[in-house]
Enzyme design. Sequence first.
Site, short mmCIF file in Angstrom:
data_model
loop_
_atom_site.label_atom_id
_atom_site.label_comp_id
_atom_site.label_asym_id
_atom_site.label_seq_id
_atom_site.Cartn_x
_atom_site.Cartn_y
_atom_site.Cartn_z
N VAL A 15 -24.50 -25.05 21.17
CA VAL A 15 -25.09 -25.31 19.86
C VAL A 15 -26.24 -26.31 19.98
CG1 VAL A 15 -24.64 -26.33 17.58
CG2 VAL A 15 -23.02 -24.71 18.57
N PHE A 28 -24.04 -21.36 12.69
CA PHE A 28 -23.38 -20.06 12.69
C PHE A 28 -23.81 -19.18 13.87
CE2 PHE A 28 -23.70 -21.51 8.26
CZ PHE A 28 -22.36 -21.53 7.91
N LYS A 72 -17.86 -23.08 7.05
CA LYS A 72 -17.81 -22.70 8.46
C LYS A 72 -16.44 -22.13 8.86
CE LYS A 72 -18.77 -22.10 12.68
NZ LYS A 72 -19.58 -22.63 13.72
N PHE A 106 -18.61 -6.13 12.98
CA PHE A 106 -17.30 -6.74 13.24
C PHE A 106 -16.14 -5.82 12.89
CE2 PHE A 106 -17.79 -11.05 14.88
CZ PHE A 106 -19.16 -11.02 14.99
N ALA A 150 -12.92 -2.05 17.19
CA ALA A 150 -11.58 -2.28 17.74
C ALA A 150 -11.69 -2.47 19.25
CB ALA A 150 -10.69 -1.08 17.42
N CYS A 188 -14.76 -20.04 19.85
CA CYS A 188 -14.78 -20.32 18.40
C CYS A 188 -13.62 -19.71 17.63
CB CYS A 188 -16.10 -19.87 17.80
SG CYS A 188 -17.48 -20.88 18.33
N LYS A 193 -9.90 -20.91 18.30
CA LYS A 193 -9.76 -22.34 17.98
C LYS A 193 -9.94 -22.59 16.48
CE LYS A 193 -13.74 -24.98 18.72
NZ LYS A 193 -14.14 -25.86 17.67
N LYS A 196 -17.39 -11.72 25.83
CA LYS A 196 -18.12 -10.66 25.11
C LYS A 196 -19.43 -10.43 25.85
CE LYS A 196 -20.90 -13.34 22.07
NZ LYS A 196 -21.41 -13.55 20.75
C1 UDX Z 1 -18.62 -16.63 16.53
C2 UDX Z 1 -19.32 -16.37 15.18
O1 UDX Z 1 -19.80 -15.03 15.12
C3 UDX Z 1 -20.45 -17.36 14.97
O2 UDX Z 1 -21.04 -17.17 13.69
C4 UDX Z 1 -19.90 -18.78 15.10
O3 UDX Z 1 -20.94 -19.73 14.98
C5 UDX Z 1 -19.19 -18.97 16.43
O4 UDX Z 1 -18.17 -17.98 16.58
P1 UDX Z 1 -19.13 -16.07 19.10
O5 UDX Z 1 -17.77 -16.64 19.39
O6 UDX Z 1 -20.30 -16.50 19.91
O7 UDX Z 1 -19.56 -16.36 17.57
O8 UDX Z 1 -19.00 -14.47 19.26
P2 UDX Z 1 -18.86 -13.19 18.33
O9 UDX Z 1 -20.01 -12.30 18.57
O10 UDX Z 1 -18.58 -13.55 16.92
O11 UDX Z 1 -17.57 -12.49 18.99
C6 UDX Z 1 -16.29 -13.14 19.02
C7 UDX Z 1 -15.24 -12.29 19.64
O12 UDX Z 1 -14.93 -11.19 18.78
C8 UDX Z 1 -15.60 -11.66 20.99
O13 UDX Z 1 -14.49 -11.76 21.86
C9 UDX Z 1 -15.89 -10.21 20.67
O14 UDX Z 1 -15.64 -9.35 21.74
C10 UDX Z 1 -14.93 -9.96 19.51
N1 UDX Z 1 -15.36 -8.89 18.60
C11 UDX Z 1 -16.48 -9.03 17.86
C12 UDX Z 1 -14.57 -7.74 18.48
O15 UDX Z 1 -13.53 -7.59 19.14
N2 UDX Z 1 -14.97 -6.76 17.61
C13 UDX Z 1 -16.08 -6.86 16.84
O16 UDX Z 1 -16.36 -5.93 16.07
C14 UDX Z 1 -16.88 -8.04 16.97
#
Ligand code: UDX
Length: 429
Positions: A11, A152, A204, A249, A252, A260, A263, A320
Amino acid sequence: MKLTIIGTGYVGLVTGTCFAEVGHQVICVDNNESKVKLLQSGGIPIYEPGLEELVKKNVAAGRLRFTASTKDGVENSDIIFIAVPTPPLPDGAVDLSFIEGVAREIAASMTSYKIVVDKSTVPVKTGDKVAETIKRYCKAKVEFDVVSNPEFLREGFAVEDLMKPDRVVIGVRSQRPVAAMKEVYTPFNAPIIVTDINSAELIKHAANSFLALKISYINAISVICEASGANVQEVANGIGLDARIGRRFLDAGLGFGGSCFPKDLSAFIKISDQLGYDFALLKEVQRINAQQMERFFKKITETLWVLKDKKIGVLGLAFKQNTDDVRSSPAIDLCQRLQKEGAILRVHDPKAMDKAKDVLKNVTYVENMNDVADGCDALVVATEWPEFKKLDLERTRKALTHPILFDGRNLFDLLEMEKLGFIYKSVGR
Ligand code: UDX
């Protein structure tokens, strides 16, 4: 504007760099001297698309510099952003000791009016505590304002998210810091919402919990799809086109991980509990997420039966796509489960292999994704890296002793995999 960012993690470093990119004068502070030295010599401690170029450009333009001295940062700026970690405690609550420590350091260095902005994800009401702390430890007794300005950004898309935010949230206790905060963000051309501090802090946790809920929802739907012969991707497309729901989002897979969502969910459940509300809905989100991994693991054991001495290839280690971050990575979790059962692993990730080496030992790290399957009994896709879609499937099928592919991220087309002769098992289809 003259800005200081304390903490150069995902961040802090990206925020500071993007602030410099739009013309602000930025100092990034970190108490880890070796990290500061690395940054000063042009090195970047994390992989984040586009970041390295931006850091170099802004350092060369004289708008961005790094220091280990909080005093230097506080004395030479008007607005100080706190972007330090807020890790989980064993009971799921948030460890606020870094925030408290930085608030004290800022207080000790303040000799004129400052705006102190919290960017880290914190429990509601933390702003009040930060203000109390600064008041207590500021010997000069100067005026200040505390602001909440949650971040975010998504890892892997951090620069993009920072430069083009959906919204900017500014939580304040008085109107005094509002004009300056708006000036910081004017160049980003995003909607700015001004709220009270408690609401900003809640936004948040509420946003991240909702996104995690969306993922668990589609993962629960994936179970129904498997039981009924439907296809979760078709269902996601069908419901996602409703503008009130949205397609994002709704993928599956192995469930969410990262530093994030897991936690923040635990923290939000704990915060709600302390405020007298049992947030059972979010506990269910956690339960579905854990079960999703269990179910996928069961798919592997049901097909391969005994895992001891089976050779398994794994594509993906990062939590990811587009990141080298392996913290709370479902992919690493899966590898460790496979290892525990005695499987022998050949693994590959486009960016996360160096970081994975610290947590995942006794595996063969393979440089080229097309070589991972060599001599393996099965191949597993564990991270949604888009480049895995370009895997040479003919070569992979021939390299496997049995053409079995477990796809935890639904990257491949069902019909094509069948045509190619794979025993192909994905999620919810
Ligand atoms: C997240 C929030 O999106 C962000 O706004 C915040 O500031 C921090 O937390 P981040 O943890 O970087 O961001 O990743 P994100 O892209 O949100 O993915 C989180 C997890 O969800 C990953 O493990 C990803 O594989 C999973 N995911 C995401 C899914 O399983 N399916 C989806 O459709 C989207």
